[in-house]
Design a protein around this motif. Structure first.
Motif, short mmCIF file in Angstrom:
data_model
loop_
_atom_site.label_atom_id
_atom_site.label_comp_id
_atom_site.label_asym_id
_atom_site.label_seq_id
_atom_site.Cartn_x
_atom_site.Cartn_y
_atom_site.Cartn_z
N GLU A 23 0.81 -1.21 0.00
CA GLU A 23 0.00 0.00 0.00
C GLU A 23 0.85 1.26 0.00
OE1 GLU A 23 -2.28 0.23 3.61
OE2 GLU A 23 -0.55 -0.17 4.89
N ARG A 24 2.11 1.14 0.40
CA ARG A 24 2.98 2.31 0.49
C ARG A 24 3.79 2.56 -0.78
NH1 ARG A 24 5.19 2.33 6.76
NH2 ARG A 24 3.13 2.25 7.73
N GLY B 152 7.94 4.84 3.40
CA GLY B 152 8.78 3.77 3.89
C GLY B 152 8.00 2.46 3.95
N THR B 153 8.62 1.38 3.46
CA THR B 153 7.90 0.11 3.36
C THR B 153 8.84 -1.06 3.63
OG1 THR B 153 6.75 -1.37 1.81
CG2 THR B 153 8.28 0.20 0.86
N LEU C 19 10.25 -2.99 -3.94
CA LEU C 19 9.16 -2.61 -4.85
C LEU C 19 8.92 -1.11 -4.86
CD1 LEU C 19 6.50 -5.34 -3.92
CD2 LEU C 19 8.37 -5.49 -5.58
N ALA C 20 9.73 -0.36 -4.11
CA ALA C 20 9.48 1.07 -3.92
C ALA C 20 9.93 1.88 -5.13
CB ALA C 20 10.17 1.55 -2.65
N VAL C 21 9.20 1.74 -6.23
CA VAL C 21 9.48 2.48 -7.46
C VAL C 21 8.34 3.47 -7.66
CG1 VAL C 21 9.78 2.30 -9.96
CG2 VAL C 21 10.71 0.53 -8.46
N PRO C 22 8.65 4.76 -7.75
CA PRO C 22 7.57 5.77 -7.79
C PRO C 22 6.80 5.82 -9.10
CG PRO C 22 9.71 6.82 -7.97
CD PRO C 22 9.97 5.38 -7.66
N LYS C 23 7.36 5.21 -10.16
CA LYS C 23 6.69 5.27 -11.45
C LYS C 23 6.97 4.01 -12.24
CE LYS C 23 5.87 8.74 -15.05
NZ LYS C 23 6.33 10.05 -15.55
N VAL C 24 5.94 3.35 -12.71
CA VAL C 24 6.10 2.12 -13.49
C VAL C 24 6.88 2.41 -14.77
CG1 VAL C 24 4.82 0.34 -14.76
CG2 VAL C 24 3.96 1.18 -12.58
N GLY C 25 7.72 1.47 -15.18
CA GLY C 25 8.47 1.65 -16.42
C GLY C 25 7.57 1.68 -17.63
N TYR C 26 7.93 2.51 -18.60
CA TYR C 26 7.09 2.66 -19.79
C TYR C 26 7.05 1.40 -20.64
CZ TYR C 26 6.84 7.64 -18.76
OH TYR C 26 6.60 8.85 -18.16
N GLN D 28 -1.49 -4.52 2.92
CA GLN D 28 -1.06 -3.69 4.03
C GLN D 28 0.29 -4.17 4.55
OE1 GLN D 28 -4.43 -4.26 6.65
NE2 GLN D 28 -5.31 -2.30 6.05
N GLU D 29 1.05 -3.23 5.11
CA GLU D 29 2.38 -3.53 5.61
C GLU D 29 2.35 -4.61 6.70
OE1 GLU D 29 5.72 -1.86 5.08
OE2 GLU D 29 4.62 -1.82 3.20
#
Length: 450
Positions: A233-234, A254-255, A260-267, A284-285
Motif C-alpha cells: 500500500e505504500r 517507507g515500506t 518494490l518502492a518504485v515511484p513510477k512504473v516503467g514505460y 497492508q504492511e
C-alpha cells in the motif's frame, strides 16, 4: 525484439531535467515478445540457477495448493540476476569493453556487479545514501566501481545517467530496459516446466519488469493462467497507473517491501503488461510482516518484504477466489538486513496476536510485581520485558504501573492472558488486542502500537 528508437533525449515528468535513456522512451515504448524471452532463456542458461518451485507447507493453512518459486536462491539473492546477465550478454563487444552503469538500492546493483565480474565487463553502480551498508559492501567485494551519491533513487538515477553520458557507459535501467524485462520473464518458463495445472501466478510488482516478463511468457503458453500483481500500500505505483491509464508519479512511503518502492512504473513494462494483467492486489504492511514470519517459521525461508508480498495477499484474504486451486508465489528476493529481519519478526508476532503489550496497576509493596509475574507464568506465557513507573501513578502511593511485553502461543492464548489480568487487577489496558478476531487477525491497528 523491435528496433529501439534512439532518440537523443526525452522528458520524464518525475524529473526536473531532460535525461538520456534511449531504451526507455515514453513516446515510443518497446513491447517484449515471447521470442525475446526464449532467446534470453537460451543465452543465460549456463549462468543462472534454475531455482526450486516446490509445494508449500502453507497449503493446508490457506486452503490453497501453494507452490513457492524460490528465486531468492540465486547467487546474489534475487531474481534480478536473470535480466542483468541477459542485458550484459546482449551488449556489443565495444560496449562491453567500455562498461555499464546502473542506479540501484541493492538487488539490481548486486546482480550487475556479480555478472559483470563473471563476464569481465566493467560495472559502475550509483547507490543513494539510504542504500543498506551491507549491499554497498557486497558490490565493492564484487570489484565494481561503487558511487554513493543522491538522497534517494531519483537523484542516484540522475547521477548515473550523467556519468553514462560523460564517460560513454551504457546505462541499464533495473526494471524497464527491454533486455532486463526479457531476462526476468525466464522465471515463468521455469515455473511452467516445474508445476502442472497452474491456476494463477502471483508476482511482486514494483517497476513492473518482472510482471511484464511473466505475463508475456505465461500468456503465450497458457492464457488461462491468471497473473496477479501484488504491491505494498505504500508503493502502489502500478495500481496508480491502472487508475490513471498511464505510468504516473506516485508518492512512496517507507515500506518493508523496499525492493518494490518504485515511484513510477516503467514505460516498456507498462506497454507490455497493462492489457494482460488479470488482477492487482495492494497489501497492508502488517500482512507483509506476518508473511515474512510465516515463511521463516513454516518454510525456513528468509525472504525480504518484496518477496513475501504474494503470501501477504493470501493471508489477508485478498485472493480467496483461489481456494482449492493451484497457485504459484514468486519469492523474488532474500536480501533483508538482519536488523530489519528482527524487527519484521517482532512486528509479525504482534500482528499475529502472539506478541502482546499491556499496562497494569499493581501493588508496590514487596512481592507485588513478583505476584504479577507468577500469575503470567502460571498459564505458560513468556515475559519479554517489564518496565514499572511510579511517579505518574495517580491512584495511590502504594501502587505502581507496570508495562509488560509478553509472547504467547497464539491468539487464543493472548485472550486467555487478557481475561486472567482483568480477573485479578482493576486497572489493565491491552494495547494491541483491540480488534483481533480469532479466525483471522484484523491487524490494521497493531503495528503502530508497538
Amino acid at each position: 525484439m523491435e528496433n529501439y528508437v534512439l532518440t537523443d533525449k526525452f522528458y520524464s515528468k518525475d524529473m526536473d531535467d531532460f535525461s538520456e535513456d534511449p531504451f526507455c522512451n515514453p513516446e515510443q515504448p518497446t513491447t517484449i515478445t515471447f521470442e525475446d524471452i526464449t532467446s534470453a532463456a537460451y543465452k543465460i542458461r549456463t549462468g543462472i540457477n534454475q531455482t526450486q518451485c516446490i509445494k508449500s507447507h502453507l497449503s493446508e493453512l490457506t486452503g490453497m495448493d501453494i507452490y513457492l518459486k524460490k528465486d531468492f536462491l540465486q547467487n546474489t539473492g534475487s531474481f534480478k540476476e536473470r535480466g542483468a546477465r541477459y542485458a550484459l550478454l546482449m551488449l556489443s563487444k565495444e560496449k562491453q569493453q567500455k562498461g555499464v552503469i546502473a542506479a540501484s538500492l541493492g538487488n539490481h546493483a548486486q546482480a550487475m556487479c556479480y555478472h559483470g565480474l563473471l563476464l569481465k565487463i566493467p560495472v559502475t553502480v550509483v547507490m543513494p545514501l539510504i542504500a543498506p551498508i551491507m549491499k554497498i559492501q557486497k558490490c565493492r567485494e564484487l570489484k565494481a566501481n561503487v558511487i554513493i551519491e543522491g538522497k534517494d533513487m531519483a537523484e542516484a538515477r540522475k547521477v548515473a545517467i550523467r556519468i553514462a553520458q560523460e564517460k560513454g557507459l551504457t546505462y541499464i535501467n533495473g526494471y524497464d530496459h527491454p533486455h532486463i524485462i526479457a531476462g526476468q520473464g525466464t522465471i515463468a518458463l521455469e515455473i511452467l516446466e516445474q508445476v502442472e495445472d497452474i491456476d494463477a501466478i502471483v508476482v511482486p510488482t514494483g517497476g513492473g519488469g518482472l510482471l511484464a516478463g511473466v505475463i508475456v511468457a505465461v500468456k503465450a503458453l497458457n492464457p488461462n493462467i491468471k497473473i496477479i500483481g501484488v504491491e505494498s500500500e505504500r508503493c502502489a505505483s502500478f495500481s496508480k497507473a491502472l487508475e490513471c491509464g498511464e505510468p504516473t508519479q506516485t508518492i512512496i512511503e517507507g515500506t518493508l517491501a523496499d525492493g518494490l518502492a518504485v515511484p513510477k512504473v516503467g514505460y516498456n513494462a507498462w506497454a507490455t503488461s497493462r492489457d494482460s494483467v488479470d488482477k492487482m492486489v495492494v497489501v497492508q504492511e502488517e500482512w507483509i510482516a506476518v508473511a515474512i514470519l510465516r515463511l521463516v517459521e513454516l518454510e525456513k525461508c528468509i525472504v525480504e518484504g518484496a518477496g513475501a508480498c504474494g503470501l501477504a495477499a493470501i493471508l489477508a484474504g485478498q485472493l480467496d477466489e483461489f481456494k482449492g486451486k493451484r497457485i504459484v508465489l514468486i519469492l523474488s528476493g532474500g536480501n533483508i538486513d538482519t536488523t530489519i529481519l528482527g524487527r519484521c519478526l517482532e512486528r509479525g508476532l504482534a500482528a499475529d496476536g502472539r506478541l502482546v503489550k499491556f499496562k497494569a496497576t499493581v501493588s508496590d509493596r514487596p512481592g507485588g510485581i513478583s505476584e504479577l509475574c507468577k500469575l503470567i507464568g502460571s498459564i505458560g506465557v513468556s515475559i519479554k520485558d517489564v518496565i514499572h513507573e511510579r511517579a505518574w501513578v495517580t491512584s495511590d502511593v502504594f501502587s505502581v504501573e507496570v508495562k509488560v511485553v509478553c509472547e504467547t502461543r497464539d491468539f487464543s492464548h493472548s485472550l486467555e492472558l487478557r481475561e486472567l489480568m482483568f480477573a485479578n487487577y482493576k486497572r489493565v489496558k491491552f494495547e494491541n488486542l483491540r480488534s483481533i478476531k480469532s479466525s483471522k487477525p484484523d491487524i490494521t491497528s497493531t503495528i503502530n502500537n508497538m
